[in-house]
Design a protein around this motif. Structure first.
Motif, short mmCIF file in Angstrom:
data_model
loop_
_atom_site.label_atom_id
_atom_site.label_comp_id
_atom_site.label_asym_id
_atom_site.label_seq_id
_atom_site.Cartn_x
_atom_site.Cartn_y
_atom_site.Cartn_z
N ALA A 260 0.84 -1.21 0.00
CA ALA A 260 0.00 0.00 0.00
C ALA A 260 0.87 1.25 0.00
CB ALA A 260 -0.92 -0.01 1.21
N LYS A 263 2.42 1.71 -3.39
CA LYS A 263 1.43 2.18 -4.36
C LYS A 263 1.21 3.69 -4.22
CE LYS A 263 -2.98 1.23 -6.29
NZ LYS A 263 -3.59 0.11 -6.91
N LEU A 264 1.12 4.14 -2.99
CA LEU A 264 0.93 5.57 -2.75
C LEU A 264 2.14 6.35 -3.29
CD1 LEU A 264 -0.93 7.68 -1.46
CD2 LEU A 264 0.21 7.29 0.72
N ASP A 267 1.79 6.24 -7.21
CA ASP A 267 0.67 6.97 -7.82
C ASP A 267 0.63 8.45 -7.44
OD1 ASP A 267 0.10 4.52 -8.74
OD2 ASP A 267 -1.91 4.33 -7.86
N THR A 333 -8.54 -9.20 6.46
CA THR A 333 -8.98 -10.35 5.65
C THR A 333 -8.93 -11.71 6.36
OG1 THR A 333 -6.87 -10.83 4.55
CG2 THR A 333 -8.29 -9.20 3.48
N SER A 380 -9.75 -1.77 5.36
CA SER A 380 -9.05 -2.17 4.14
C SER A 380 -7.80 -1.30 3.98
CB SER A 380 -9.95 -1.95 2.93
OG SER A 380 -10.25 -0.57 2.80
N THR A 381 -6.93 -1.71 3.05
CA THR A 381 -5.73 -0.90 2.79
C THR A 381 -6.12 0.44 2.17
OG1 THR A 381 -5.49 -2.23 0.81
CG2 THR A 381 -3.99 -2.73 2.62
N ALA A 382 -7.25 0.47 1.44
CA ALA A 382 -7.70 1.74 0.86
C ALA A 382 -8.04 2.73 1.98
CB ALA A 382 -8.93 1.49 -0.01
N GLU A 383 -8.75 2.25 2.99
CA GLU A 383 -9.09 3.13 4.12
C GLU A 383 -7.83 3.55 4.87
OE1 GLU A 383 -12.16 1.55 6.66
OE2 GLU A 383 -13.53 1.23 5.00
N LEU A 385 -4.90 4.05 3.50
CA LEU A 385 -4.27 5.12 2.72
C LEU A 385 -5.05 6.42 2.86
CD1 LEU A 385 -3.16 3.33 -0.59
CD2 LEU A 385 -1.80 3.93 1.40
N ASP A 386 -6.37 6.32 2.86
CA ASP A 386 -7.21 7.51 2.98
C ASP A 386 -6.89 8.26 4.29
OD1 ASP A 386 -9.16 9.20 1.95
OD2 ASP A 386 -10.77 8.23 3.05
N ILE A 389 -3.31 9.77 4.21
CA ILE A 389 -3.22 11.00 3.40
C ILE A 389 -3.78 12.19 4.19
CG2 ILE A 389 -4.06 12.13 1.28
CD1 ILE A 389 -4.05 9.27 -0.02
N ARG A 393 -1.48 15.40 5.33
CA ARG A 393 -1.78 16.73 4.78
C ARG A 393 -2.36 17.69 5.82
NH1 ARG A 393 -2.06 17.20 -0.48
NH2 ARG A 393 -3.96 18.40 -0.46
N GLU B 135 -10.72 -10.58 -4.18
CA GLU B 135 -10.61 -9.61 -3.08
C GLU B 135 -9.36 -8.75 -3.22
OE1 GLU B 135 -13.01 -11.58 0.71
OE2 GLU B 135 -10.88 -12.01 0.45
N ALA B 139 -9.31 -4.78 -3.70
CA ALA B 139 -8.53 -3.95 -2.77
C ALA B 139 -7.62 -3.00 -3.54
CB ALA B 139 -7.71 -4.84 -1.84
N GLU B 142 -9.73 -0.23 -5.01
CA GLU B 142 -10.14 0.69 -3.95
C GLU B 142 -9.00 1.64 -3.57
OE1 GLU B 142 -13.54 -1.73 -1.39
OE2 GLU B 142 -11.46 -1.81 -0.74
N GLU B 143 -7.79 1.10 -3.52
CA GLU B 143 -6.63 1.95 -3.20
C GLU B 143 -6.48 3.04 -4.26
OE1 GLU B 143 -3.24 -0.60 -2.86
OE2 GLU B 143 -4.06 -1.65 -1.12
N VAL B 146 -9.14 5.70 -3.91
CA VAL B 146 -8.89 6.58 -2.76
C VAL B 146 -7.83 7.62 -3.11
CG1 VAL B 146 -7.67 6.56 -0.55
CG2 VAL B 146 -9.69 5.18 -0.84
N ILE B 147 -6.80 7.17 -3.81
CA ILE B 147 -5.73 8.11 -4.18
C ILE B 147 -6.29 9.16 -5.15
CG2 ILE B 147 -3.49 8.31 -5.34
CD1 ILE B 147 -2.83 5.50 -4.17
N LYS B 149 -9.42 10.10 -5.49
CA LYS B 149 -10.36 10.98 -4.76
C LYS B 149 -9.60 12.07 -4.00
CE LYS B 149 -11.71 10.48 -0.63
NZ LYS B 149 -12.04 9.94 0.65
N ASN B 150 -8.53 11.68 -3.34
CA ASN B 150 -7.75 12.67 -2.58
C ASN B 150 -7.04 13.67 -3.51
OD1 ASN B 150 -7.70 12.27 0.50
ND2 ASN B 150 -7.67 10.19 -0.33
N LYS B 151 -6.58 13.15 -4.66
CA LYS B 151 -5.93 14.04 -5.63
C LYS B 151 -6.94 15.09 -6.11
CE LYS B 151 -2.22 11.53 -8.02
NZ LYS B 151 -1.89 10.82 -9.23
#
Lengths: 434, 172
Positions: A260, A263-264, A267, A333, A380-383, A385-386, A389, A393, B135, B139, B142-143, B146-147, B149-151
């Motif tokens: 994760a 990826k951040l 991206d 998971t 989740s890993t998305a949450e 990262l959210d 971030i 910030r 899954e 995931a 979703e990552e 999220v990136i 959306k924040n951008k």
């Protein structure tokens, strides 16, 4: 708790309302009746209670753990309890492998002077030269090897079973099972419900005791957490820290966290510019999971992700002092409750050190972290990262949550733990000795 | 009280000696200590189910055929054992035709049941693997979301700062 000798007789004896000859006669009668109805152990317990209640000797307490010879959070829990109860009881530390009191001072900073160490070897495991005593190996097909511990438990007024081992049958007058998690379901040699009291380390564990073992535990005492680094504050650096063992099965989810973060970085490099992820934890040699993790992070700029294995406590404290955010995804998971954090000592250590926790929304971590108040709970890993971030910030939010986290973490200090333990055992003792 | 203390201590020693002689827990507490518990399969987690499959499926194949063969008859009795075994084996041979006739269908059913169970377990494992892969993909999506959306939020707030809020869609 034993009903022999009956409380009324004990009270009269204490008040010296009975003549010496009559006392002996009455007591003998009580002991004989106990032996006839419930066996020799009941009679022995009756005599032991008289001695303690009449003040002929200090009450004794034995605390058992099959893993006292290894460093662990559960073992620290039991030994901190023993240290807190030293003035109430004569304490014996019951172990299966040779261990010295000095070890406990070095490993946990605990002073257990005055306590006795009694080693009871278990032939089943000794024949196999097993360093780790694993109760999961025991099925109905073999004779219960823990009966030697059960027999030893009958030599004390109070027996505390601190190991995750429900196969020890308690024989003492008062028995307390400290359950860190009910690993197994009820099956061969299940005696957890035979203990006078069951104490759990979190509400999460208590819930699973009820679900798996079908009875309600009596008390819950959170583990003692006191990280030295928390006392001296340093300015925080742009470091995200994760502290967890590198389990070969990957249950602590370091791989997912590293992926994760990478990826951040890939991206949206600007947002994590100047930030790094540090994964710290213990590991056994030849750990395939760790090798895979090192390979995953090898292709990235040096210092972006650091893996620190088996570092000394001083270095870990320094990491806690310097880091700003804390990630912990153990449980992600997983559907097996035993693979989700039962409490989360490293999360509390991080909070005491002023880190903002971003943790998996499950297990004991739900009791520690209040979402949006003193950290974030994520599914989740998305949450993950959210939340990260947002915190990167918004330094104001970071500072506010860190302050609230430090405050919440005070609920889990060693002083609190000792107070709870002393109140509980003090109450038992009062009832026992009248 | 000293006499009482001594009396109690001697009583304790006496009982301690008795305890040492009795090494069985059941005798010490004068009662049974072990119980049987039902297997709560309905409450099992994924991992527990997997362990259960591993332990339960393969032994099924070992009990497919309940038909007794002559060699299954044995005796540990020294003198009369041999004639008893001989007679029992003789009986089995004579009645074998009929018992096998009756049990053949049962054996066939057992075999099919075991095969079906194994097939179902295999299918569950396949589905589980595919679910895990799906899954992981979800995931990853979703990552990315999220990136993004924040951008987007970042761009919006920068735009709002530059234009003093005039071009911010949310203020229109």
């Amino acid at each position: 708790m034993t009903s022999c000798p009956n409380d009324e007789l004990l009270r009269r004896l204490k008040a010296r309302e009975i003549a010496a000859d009559d006392s002996v006669r009455e007591l003998s009668r009580e002991v004989e009746a106990a032996e006839r109805s419930a066996g020799v152990q009941a009679a022995y317990n009756c005599v032991r209670r008289m001695q303690a209640a009449l003040g002929f000797r200090k009450p004794t307490l034995a605390i058992y753990d099959h893993a006292f010879h290894m460093i662990g959070g559960a073992q620290k829990y039991g030994l901190t309890m023993a240290a807190a109860l030293r003035d109430l009881f004569d304490i014996t530390i019951l172990a299966n492998r040779a261990v010295r009191l000095d070890n406990f001072r070095d490993w946990y900073g605990l002073d257990l002077s005055g306590c006795e160490v009694r080693v009871v070897g278990i032939p089943f495991f000794e024949e196999r030269s097993a360093f780790h005593i694993d109760p999961a190996l025991i099925t109905r097909k073999v004779e219960n090897p823990f009966h030697c511990i059960s027999l030893a438990s009958g030599d004390y007024d109070v027996f505390v079973n601190n190991s995750m081992n429900e196969m020890v049958y308690p024989l003492a007058n008062i028995s307390v099972l400290v359950c860190h998690f009910p690993e197994r379901r009820r099956r061969s040699y299940f005696y957890a419900d035979r203990y006078t009291f069951t104490v759990t380390n979190s509400l999460y564990t208590a819930g699973w005791v009820e679900a798996k073992w079908k009875y309600r535990p009596d008390l819950q005492i959170y583990p003692p957490v006191d990280i030295d680094g928390a006392k001296t504050r340093r300015p925080k650096k742009n470091v995200i820290l994760s502290v967890a063992r590198f389990e070969p099965e990957g249950t602590k989810r370091q791989r997912e966290m590293a992926q994760a973060f990478l990826k951040l970085g890939r991206d949206w490099p600007e947002v994590v510019d100047g930030w790094k992820l540090v994964l710290a934890g213990g590991s056994s040699p030849d750990n395939c999971y760790l090798t895979e993790l090192e390979r995953l992070t090898a292709g990235w700029p040096k210092g972006k992700i650091e893996i620190k294995v088996n570092i000394p406590l001083s270095e870990l404290e320094s990491l806690y002092r310097e880091s700003a955010l804390f990630w912990h995804l153990c449980g992600l998971t997983h559907d097996d409750p035993s693979e989700i954090e039962h409490f989360g000592m490293s999360t509390v250590e991080a909070m005491q050190s002023g880190l903002v926790p971003l943790v998996y929304d499950g297990g004991g971590l739900r009791e520690i972290v209040d979402h949006g108040v003193n950290g974030f709970r994520v599914r989740s890993t998305a949450e993950l990262l959210d939340g990260t971030i947002r915190l990167i910030r918004d330094p104001g939010l970071r500072s506010r949550l860190a302050g609230a986290a430090t405050e919440k973490a005070q609920l889990y200090t060693r002083a609190r733990f000792e107070e709870r333990a002393r109140t509980f055992f003090g109450g038992l003792l009062k009832q026992y000795t009248l | 009280m000293t006499d009482l203390n001594q009396e109690i201590e001697s009583l304790r020693r006496e009982l301690e000696e008795k305890k040492k002689e009795i090494r069985s827990l059941e005798k010490l507490v004068r009662g049974a200590i072990d119980r049987d518990f039902p297997l709560e399969v309905g409450e099992f987690s994924e991992r527990e189910l997997e362990d259960y499959f591993r332990d339960a499926v393969s032994p099924l194949k070992q009990v497919l055929d309940p038909r007794p063969g002559p060699k299954s008859v044995r005796s540990h009795r020294k003198i009369i054992g041999a004639p008893i075994v001989f007679l029992k084996r003789l009986f089995l041979r004579l009645s074998g035709f009929y018992t096998h006739l009756l049990l053949d269908e049962q054996v066939q059913f057992n075999r099919r049941s075991a095969e079906l169970t194994e097939a179902l377990v295999t299918r569950v494992r396949h589905y589980r693997d595919r679910l895990e892969q799906a899954e992981e993909k979800v995931a990853a999506f979703e990552e990315s979301l999220v990136i993004l959306k924040n951008k987007l939020e970042d761009l919006r707030s920068r735009l709002a700062a530059e234009t003093g809020g005039r071009d911010n869609p949310s203020t229109r």
